[in-house]
Design an enzyme around this catalytic site. Structure first.
Site, PDB file in Angstrom:
ATOM      1  N   TYR A 170      -0.115 -10.420   5.910  1.00 39.64           N
ATOM      2  CA  TYR A 170      -1.377  -9.614   5.735  1.00 39.64           C
ATOM      3  C   TYR A 170      -2.652 -10.412   5.020  1.00 39.64           C
ATOM      4  O   TYR A 170      -2.173 -11.139   4.156  1.00 39.64           O
ATOM      5  CB  TYR A 170      -0.959  -8.286   5.014  1.00 39.64           C
ATOM      6  CG  TYR A 170      -2.264  -7.330   5.170  1.00 39.64           C
ATOM      7  CD1 TYR A 170      -2.150  -6.559   6.460  1.00 39.64           C
ATOM      8  CD2 TYR A 170      -3.236  -7.076   4.299  1.00 39.64           C
ATOM      9  CE1 TYR A 170      -3.052  -5.540   6.656  1.00 39.64           C
ATOM     10  CE2 TYR A 170      -4.172  -6.263   4.571  1.00 39.64           C
ATOM     11  CZ  TYR A 170      -4.321  -5.358   5.609  1.00 39.64           C
ATOM     12  OH  TYR A 170      -5.295  -4.748   5.679  1.00 39.64           O
TER      13      TYR A 170
ATOM     14  N   ARG B  99       0.794  -1.307   0.026  1.00 46.60           N
ATOM     15  CA  ARG B  99       0.063   0.093   0.050  1.00 46.60           C
ATOM     16  C   ARG B  99       0.815   1.134  -0.038  1.00 46.60           C
ATOM     17  O   ARG B  99       2.037   1.277   0.469  1.00 46.60           O
ATOM     18  CB  ARG B  99      -0.783  -0.071   1.161  1.00 46.60           C
ATOM     19  CG  ARG B  99      -1.853  -1.325   1.251  1.00 46.60           C
ATOM     20  CD  ARG B  99      -2.591  -0.782   2.709  1.00 46.60           C
ATOM     21  NE  ARG B  99      -3.472  -2.075   2.792  1.00 46.60           N
ATOM     22  CZ  ARG B  99      -4.806  -2.281   2.662  1.00 46.60           C
ATOM     23  NH1 ARG B  99      -5.428  -1.323   1.731  1.00 46.60           N
ATOM     24  NH2 ARG B  99      -5.404  -3.357   2.797  1.00 46.60           N
ATOM     25  N   ARG B 100       0.204   2.249  -0.553  1.00 43.67           N
ATOM     26  CA  ARG B 100       1.129   3.505  -0.420  1.00 43.67           C
ATOM     27  C   ARG B 100       0.617   4.039   1.115  1.00 43.67           C
ATOM     28  O   ARG B 100      -0.657   4.241   1.344  1.00 43.67           O
ATOM     29  CB  ARG B 100       0.312   4.437  -1.396  1.00 43.67           C
ATOM     30  CG  ARG B 100       1.123   5.864  -1.474  1.00 43.67           C
ATOM     31  CD  ARG B 100       0.341   6.812  -2.594  1.00 43.67           C
ATOM     32  NE  ARG B 100       0.731   6.462  -4.071  1.00 43.67           N
ATOM     33  CZ  ARG B 100      -0.059   5.907  -4.632  1.00 43.67           C
ATOM     34  NH1 ARG B 100      -1.577   5.726  -4.366  1.00 43.67           N
ATOM     35  NH2 ARG B 100       0.278   5.411  -5.943  1.00 43.67           N
TER      36      ARG B 100
ATOM     37  N   CYS C 267      -1.757  10.068  28.585  1.00 39.29           N
ATOM     38  CA  CYS C 267      -1.395  11.520  28.680  1.00 39.29           C
ATOM     39  C   CYS C 267      -2.512  12.608  28.035  1.00 39.29           C
ATOM     40  O   CYS C 267      -2.805  13.460  28.653  1.00 39.29           O
ATOM     41  CB  CYS C 267      -0.164  11.735  27.876  1.00 39.29           C
ATOM     42  SG  CYS C 267      -0.071  11.116  26.248  1.00 39.29           S
TER      43      CYS C 267
ATOM     44  N   ASP D 193      -8.578  -7.928   6.421  1.00 40.62           N
ATOM     45  CA  ASP D 193      -7.979  -6.412   6.606  1.00 40.62           C
ATOM     46  C   ASP D 193      -7.301  -6.406   7.784  1.00 40.62           C
ATOM     47  O   ASP D 193      -7.624  -5.287   8.357  1.00 40.62           O
ATOM     48  CB  ASP D 193      -9.372  -5.741   6.391  1.00 40.62           C
ATOM     49  CG  ASP D 193      -8.756  -4.269   5.982  1.00 40.62           C
ATOM     50  OD1 ASP D 193      -7.712  -4.093   5.643  1.00 40.62           O
ATOM     51  OD2 ASP D 193      -9.724  -3.351   6.530  1.00 40.62           O
TER      52      ASP D 193
ATOM     53  N   TYR E 105      -5.768  -9.858   3.209  1.00 42.66           N
ATOM     54  CA  TYR E 105      -6.589  -8.877   2.468  1.00 42.66           C
ATOM     55  C   TYR E 105      -8.155  -8.922   3.066  1.00 42.66           C
ATOM     56  O   TYR E 105      -8.948  -8.184   3.024  1.00 42.66           O
ATOM     57  CB  TYR E 105      -6.299  -8.588   1.154  1.00 42.66           C
ATOM     58  CG  TYR E 105      -5.181  -8.227   0.804  1.00 42.66           C
ATOM     59  CD1 TYR E 105      -4.691  -6.507   0.927  1.00 42.66           C
ATOM     60  CD2 TYR E 105      -3.895  -9.075   0.559  1.00 42.66           C
ATOM     61  CE1 TYR E 105      -3.403  -6.218   0.667  1.00 42.66           C
ATOM     62  CE2 TYR E 105      -2.630  -8.474   0.292  1.00 42.66           C
ATOM     63  CZ  TYR E 105      -2.571  -7.149   0.497  1.00 42.66           C
ATOM     64  OH  TYR E 105      -1.256  -6.721   0.066  1.00 42.66           O
TER      65      TYR E 105
ATOM     66  N   HIS F 119       2.490  11.782  22.071  1.00 44.00           N
ATOM     67  CA  HIS F 119       2.231  12.294  23.357  1.00 44.00           C
ATOM     68  C   HIS F 119       1.543  13.452  23.756  1.00 44.00           C
ATOM     69  O   HIS F 119       1.682  14.369  22.845  1.00 44.00           O
ATOM     70  CB  HIS F 119       3.656  12.394  24.011  1.00 44.00           C
ATOM     71  CG  HIS F 119       3.703  12.740  25.435  1.00 44.00           C
ATOM     72  ND1 HIS F 119       3.061  11.849  26.591  1.00 44.00           N
ATOM     73  CD2 HIS F 119       4.350  13.621  26.219  1.00 44.00           C
ATOM     74  CE1 HIS F 119       3.420  12.481  27.623  1.00 44.00           C
ATOM     75  NE2 HIS F 119       4.167  13.503  27.538  1.00 44.00           N
TER      76      HIS F 119
ATOM     77  N   HIS G 268      -0.123  -1.973  -5.736  1.00 39.19           N
ATOM     78  CA  HIS G 268      -0.211  -3.240  -6.485  1.00 39.19           C
ATOM     79  C   HIS G 268      -0.695  -4.188  -5.790  1.00 39.19           C
ATOM     80  O   HIS G 268      -1.608  -5.221  -6.337  1.00 39.19           O
ATOM     81  CB  HIS G 268       0.850  -3.324  -7.401  1.00 39.19           C
ATOM     82  CG  HIS G 268       1.220  -2.353  -8.440  1.00 39.19           C
ATOM     83  ND1 HIS G 268       2.454  -1.870  -8.734  1.00 39.19           N
ATOM     84  CD2 HIS G 268       0.295  -1.615  -8.938  1.00 39.19           C
ATOM     85  CE1 HIS G 268       2.345  -0.840  -9.584  1.00 39.19           C
ATOM     86  NE2 HIS G 268       1.053  -0.470  -9.755  1.00 39.19           N
TER      87      HIS G 268
END
Length: 744
Positions: A204, A166-167, A281, A209, A206, A705, A177
């Site tokens: 991964y 992925r981009r 925080c 997901d 798909y 943070h 692709h």
């Protein structure tokens, strides 16, 4: 001291407040201090409380616990008996054993673990079909089969095809692709080349997901000639990439935390620190601002009688927080006066549990968006304060915005008001005083990042934008296309402007510090804001219906909102799922790609992000629709009264399923009077002084943070960095995420 009659705990100072006569006495003796030093092991997992992750709750001391039974007589005499005492009744001994064994709220929070990289076994591990296509994958070098990318490469475990991933949100990564190939073939699993070791690799799914565990990875790799036991890691894993991204923010941290400057610690009333319990925080910063700034907080919560308040309720916990903020005692003293085994600051564990109860994100140990937490806390406080509406703290933040919409065909107008607690402002980069120089640097920086060259902090040029330019966007006319005019019953265009109908005592701003690059990728803005100490917003006050203006008539039912296909397509091109893209466009009312991207980034962890979008039924412009009679009968069959069912359906636009959920999550509101008391909104001059601001350090609001700066009674800016509280020398007002202004 734990009271056996109520199981409430008391310290020695407040033991006289207890009702009972028999207590479990617990003494913790400090034996030896554990010297602080560098981490014993390298951080290899984005996790808390597990091997390889961060140890956020590691004790600085070793302790020895001693227990006994403490008895108070009516006459006032006191006696301690050892648990082994022969004269101790068996029922008392058994009760003591149960109390000792029961985990306190704090211990339960300490025992929680969070793993940002926790992965489930893939449902495809055992059933994955692999093609007998003769493909054998060499040990390297590899290249994407559809482009020239040689990094971030993933091998499909069904066919052996190697494709780029992925981009990423910042424009780096692959060319999408691999996910595009899944859409074509539906081959579900892919492994990242370079991460394979005898222990496994990044896999991964798909279809699911998510990152997963392939329990048959060795077998699947062997099919393509890869011996997993002989593989060595040559590329960064996804966890290592995420950890590196969150640690590569030194410049931002240094500026906000004023590194290199000797800050003077402060102690005493108003300077109580809140200890970070592992990614809390965001909560600490919001609580500090509300407790130390809102004048009604102490007035309301200190008015509760200790004898009549449940210490484990929300009012009980807020009362304790407000009390200790004003009377911190040994929780906020100089280190040289700190008793051995004690620490500055308190841990608001139970308060966190109460506020986050039932909320999937805020009940977890993950980092959260401070702005979203602020709005959630307001909703919780509102619900609680309805029970005793005489003094509502949320009133000080509540205000109304008024939208003026003018139909360009009929020239008639429509005024709509909406209640808000925080004003969200976009940052117009085009208004930067150094737009040309900053834009030139952004271009240069992109080339340096592409070539892998080091970027020097001293070379960075931030956009410089005036906050007044952010406010100008609020009042500028906005064109509404496809406006369904009730005057002509046809679609036309309309102009919308927004102004303040009321001004609150305290005005909170959130700055939208995320935008889209030229490649349609979201990124955090490197912007320095010129934030004034004083603001005069009277020119933004809405004037309401003017003489000579004609109101639009009450119109027909509005057409249901459909996600803008252009926005959906652009988001999908960035690698997001179809349904998540539709939801982003829908929930931002098709406001634009930037707003949709911001929505999707803040909801990345939602479990139902990729579930089908449910489009709400349209509302009539004449007001809320009457509750559906059939739906009322169905809810009444579940045991609710007709009034309760009608109220739930009106709250949920006659959606039966949502109404049922609303009833169970708002049980405390069901018996309220039908005529709800609407509090009068405070209003006054729109002139403000900056009182506090909250800063965020990190690549996104889901990591990094938070700290806050608050102006104290002496006019000093004070930095609240969890349990560390110190006078600020150069408060970084230009880098904050949220600002709180107080009316003067």
């Amino acid at each position: 001291f734990v009271d056996f009659s109520t199981y409430f705990g008391y310290c020695q100072q407040h033991l006289d407040k207890a009702e009972g006569r028999v207590f479990l006495k617990h003494i913790r003796e400090v034996k030896e201090r554990v010297e602080e030093g560098p981490p014993a092991t390298k951080i290899t997992r984005l996790a808390i409380g597990v091997e390889g992750g961060f140890d956020a709750n590691k004790d600085q001391f070793e302790y020895e616990d001693r227990y006994s039974v403490h008895i108070r007589t009516v006459e006032g005499s006191q006696q301690d008996l050892e648990l082994t005492c022969a004269t101790l009744p068996e029922i008392v001994r058994q009760t003591a054993d149960k109390v000792i064994a029961f985990a306190s709220a704090g211990q339960q929070e300490d025992n929680k673990q969070w793993e940002g990289d926790v992965r489930k076994n893939s449902k495809h591990s055992e059933t994955l079909k692999q093609l007998d296509n003769g493909v054998k994958v060499p040990p390297g070098p590899w290249k994407c089969s559809k482009c020239d990318k040689t990094d971030n490469l993933w091998m499909n475990l069904t066919c052996g095809t190697i494709l780029c991933g992925r981009r990423y949100y910042d424009g780096s990564g692959g060319n999408n692709h691999a996910p595009e190939y899944y859409e074509e073939t539906k081959y579900p699993l892919a492994v990242k080349l370079g991460t394979i070791t005898p222990q496994g690799g990044d896999v991964y799914s798909y279809d699911e997901d998510d990152m997963v565990v392939d329990t048959q990875l060795a077998k699947h790799l062997k099919h393509f000639g890869i011996d997993m036991m002989a593989c060595v890691q040559t590329d960064k894993t996804m966890n290592e990439l995420e950890i590196a991204a969150n640690m590569n923010l030194k410049l931002e941290y240094d500026n906000i935390l004023e590194s290199g400057v000797a800050l003077e610690p402060v102690f005493g009333a108003g300077y109580l620190g809140l200890i970070n319990m592992g990614n809390t925080c965001y909560m600490n910063s919001i609580l500090q601002v509300m407790v130390n700034c809102l004048s009604k907080m102490p007035n309301r919560y200190l008015s509760y009688n200790l004898q009549n308040i449940d210490p484990e309720s929300l009012p009980g916990r807020l009362r304790a927080l407000v009390y200790y903020s004003q009377n911190p005692g040994h929780y906020s003293i100089a280190p040289d006066k700190l008793e051995r085994g004690h620490e500055n600051g308190i841990r608001p564990r139970l308060l966190k549990s109460i506020i986050g109860a039932g909320h999937q994100e805020f009940s977890s140990s993950r980092q959260q968006d401070a702005h979203e937490y602020f709005l959630h806390l307001i909703s919780i406080l509102e619900r609680e304060e309805r029970k005793t509406p005489t003094l509502q703290c949320t009133d000080e933040l509540r205000f109304e915005l008024e939208d003026r919409i003018q139909c360009n065909s009929s020239k008639k107008v429509l005024y709509k008001t909406r209640k808000e607690y925080c004003l969200s402002l976009g940052i117009p980069l085009e208004a930067a005083t150094n737009f040309a120089a900053a834009s030139e640097w952004e271009t240069k920086k992109a080339k340096l990042e592409e070539s892998g060259e080091k970027i020097k902090a001293e070379d960075c040029i931030n956009y410089k934008v005036d906050m007044q330019d952010c406010l100008k966007k609020l009042s500028l006319p906005e064109t509404i296309s496809d406006f369904l005019s009730s005057a002509t019953n046809q679609k036309t265009t309309a102009n919308k402007t927004t102004g303040f109908k009321t001004f609150p005592n305290f005005l909170m701003f959130q700055m939208r510090r995320f935008t889209l690059t030229a490649n349609w990728q979201p990124k955090k803005l490197d912007v320095l804001l010129n934030v004034p100490d004083e603001l005069d917003l009277e020119h933004l006050r809405s004037s309401g219906l003017q003489q000579g203006e004609v109101e639009l008539p009450e119109g027909p039912i509005e057409a249901p909102l459909e996600p803008d296909p252009t926005i959906v397509e652009n988001l999908m091109n960035m690698g997001f799922g179809f349904e998540s893209c539709r939801k982003a466009a829908y929930h931002t009312k098709n406001a634009g790609l930037e707003q949709a991207m911001e929505w999707i980034l803040t909801h990345m962890d939602d479990p139902d992000l990729n579930s089908p979008l449910v489009i709400e039924q349209p509302k009539s412009s004449s007001g809320p629709a009457a509750a559906d009679a059939e739906a009322i009968q169905m809810l009444c069959a579940m045991g609710f009264t007709e009034k309760q069912a009608e109220k739930a359906l009106q709250k949920c636009d006659n959606n039966l399923e949502r109404a049922a959920d609303w009833i169970f999550s708002h049980a405390d509101e069901l018996n309220e009077e039908e005529e709800e008391v609407i509090p009068t909104l405070p209003d006054g001059p729109g002139r403000y002084r900056l009182r506090a601001f909250i800063s965020h350090m990190g690549s996104s609001t889901a990591c990094g943070h938070y700290v806050c700066h608050i102006k104290d009674s002496q006019g000093r800016w004070v930095l609240y960095n969890d349990e560390k509280v110190a006078v600020s020398v150069t408060p970084p007002k230009d880098r904050a995420y949220m600002y709180l202004y107080e009316r003067y």
